[in-house]
Design a protein around this motif. Sequence first.
Motif, PDB file in Angstrom:
ATOM      1  N   SER A   1       5.088   5.679  -3.705  1.00 36.85           N
ATOM      2  CA  SER A   1       4.646   7.007  -3.264  1.00 36.85           C
ATOM      3  C   SER A   1       3.727   7.663  -4.285  1.00 36.85           C
ATOM      4  N   LEU A   2       4.058   7.518  -5.563  1.00 37.82           N
ATOM      5  CA  LEU A   2       3.188   8.074  -6.607  1.00 37.82           C
ATOM      6  C   LEU A   2       1.811   7.423  -6.560  1.00 37.82           C
ATOM      7  N   GLY A   3       1.787   6.108  -6.368  1.00 36.30           N
ATOM      8  CA  GLY A   3       0.500   5.419  -6.243  1.00 36.30           C
ATOM      9  C   GLY A   3      -0.293   5.908  -5.051  1.00 36.30           C
ATOM     10  N   ALA A   4       0.405   6.108  -3.925  1.00 40.20           N
ATOM     11  CA  ALA A   4      -0.261   6.594  -2.718  1.00 40.20           C
ATOM     12  C   ALA A   4      -0.803   8.005  -2.923  1.00 40.20           C
TER      13      ALA A   4
ATOM     14  N   PHE B   1       0.010   6.799   4.696  1.00 40.65           N
ATOM     15  CA  PHE B   1      -0.511   5.546   5.239  1.00 40.65           C
ATOM     16  C   PHE B   1      -0.413   4.450   4.186  1.00 40.65           C
ATOM     17  N   TYR B   2      -0.883   4.747   2.971  1.00 38.26           N
ATOM     18  CA  TYR B   2      -0.846   3.730   1.915  1.00 38.26           C
ATOM     19  C   TYR B   2       0.590   3.400   1.537  1.00 38.26           C
ATOM     20  N   ALA B   3       1.454   4.419   1.527  1.00 43.47           N
ATOM     21  CA  ALA B   3       2.852   4.184   1.166  1.00 43.47           C
ATOM     22  C   ALA B   3       3.517   3.230   2.159  1.00 43.47           C
ATOM     23  N   PHE B   4       3.224   3.422   3.447  1.00 51.05           N
ATOM     24  CA  PHE B   4       3.812   2.567   4.471  1.00 51.05           C
ATOM     25  C   PHE B   4       3.310   1.130   4.342  1.00 51.05           C
ATOM     26  N   ILE B   5       1.997   0.976   4.214  1.00 53.83           N
ATOM     27  CA  ILE B   5       1.420  -0.364   4.110  1.00 53.83           C
ATOM     28  C   ILE B   5       1.944  -1.080   2.872  1.00 53.83           C
ATOM     29  N   ALA B   6       1.976  -0.367   1.740  1.00 50.45           N
ATOM     30  CA  ALA B   6       2.467  -0.985   0.512  1.00 50.45           C
ATOM     31  C   ALA B   6       3.932  -1.381   0.648  1.00 50.45           C
TER      32      ALA B   6
ATOM     33  N   THR C   1       5.546  11.559   2.175  1.00 47.72           N
ATOM     34  CA  THR C   1       5.074  10.236   1.765  1.00 47.72           C
ATOM     35  C   THR C   1       6.224   9.266   1.485  1.00 47.72           C
ATOM     36  N   PRO C   2       7.284   9.673   0.756  1.00 43.28           N
ATOM     37  CA  PRO C   2       8.403   8.736   0.549  1.00 43.28           C
ATOM     38  C   PRO C   2       9.091   8.301   1.838  1.00 43.28           C
TER      39      PRO C   2
END
Length: 431
Positions: free
Chosen positions: A19-22, A43-48, A383-384
């Motif tokens: 989540s921090l990265g996203a 979106f990025y959190a889910f894909i990652a 995000t989390p």
Amino acid sequence: MPLAQLLDWRLHLLVVVLSLGAELIGILKFPLGPGTLLLLPLFYAFIAAVLCNPHLFSGTKRVIPPVISAAAGPVILLSIMPFIARFGSTIGPAIEQLISAGPALILQELGNLGTMLIAMPIAVVVLKMGREAIGATYSIAREPNIAIISDKYGLKGPEGVGVMGVYVVGTMFGTLWFALMAGYLTSLDIFDPRALAMACGVGSGSMVAACSGAIAGALPEMGEELLAFAGASNLLTYATGLYVSLFIALPVAERLFTFFSRKRAGDNGAMNDEEATLASEALAEDRPENQLGKTALVVAAVCVVGWVVNTINGASLIDAAPGMLILYVMTMLGLGVARLMPFYLPAIAWVSLVSILMTLPWFPGSGWITEQLSFVNFLAIVTPVLGYAGLALSKREFSMFRQAGWKLVIISLLVFTGTYIGSAVVAQALL
């Protein structure tokens, strides 16, 4: 599931890192025709998280054991709770605007029937689907909708295949589709943003979070107001959605199927055992309000995760601490009310009602509460949720998705599009 697994530090630490990265990537905007496609941190959190899921790549199991994925499933609902509380806190201060938009808020619920108006003719006429089209198109296929189909037709019939196919697609991609769709439509400037926000209230915590977050991200100056409209709409859906689906949507779906198929038989087989097991597990899941001790600890853990993630695009740990504590209290009060009530309403609805009450202008201390909550970024704490969701996908769900077939994928996306645009059109006409 044992409490130790739900509190596994590896799960929550992984979600914090993803989540921090996203959040560091932030919102990316890409021109697409006349509008703009928004990619949000969720979106990025889910894909990652999906890429880290041990059930997707066998090699991942060496680093992330399957027990982490199993623990993420029950945590998803609880991780949504603080966001729903934050959601509800935008409704109280905006109560006058919501009252003035009353008819639009109430009647836009009928726009959910758009699920069928777009998807049913394509399912039957173009894709040659049989009665599974009824289960697939009459709703967005969340757990209450599965219960209706199970009770009326059984989950091993074609109608059950349809509703479970959309359920799987929605579980895997529904939140992302609503986020992309809402952000893009907002950029087109065709609809009143309030209408688009109302249309987000589809009765799914993660979907409404992603949908309303995308609109608020596109129009940050209206963020609080738009969240209030989306939250109020979602609350109405919780209260009325089951009955609209049972007494209006399903009978209409039957008639539309008969019309478009010209009474053509369409039994395309039975649901497999894995699908039936997933359905029964989804419907029999323990309610968090029935085990408040365990729930309180897990909610505390997800609040800490949201608190840390909030430091990127929200406020510092010190500034946000009172706001996160307030969200925790609101969540637990809502769950406590759900436990005591003699009738059933989803716990998320009670959490929302508590947060609305505590932020109404005449509630003691509401001004201070609202001020403290302003340090908590609503996008940061959602995000989390998508991080947990990506990790929670099981081997069975990946398998079901492969078996669902391209037809049900297409129909699922049409269903989500139809219900969203249908509700937005009705709300726009009444504003």
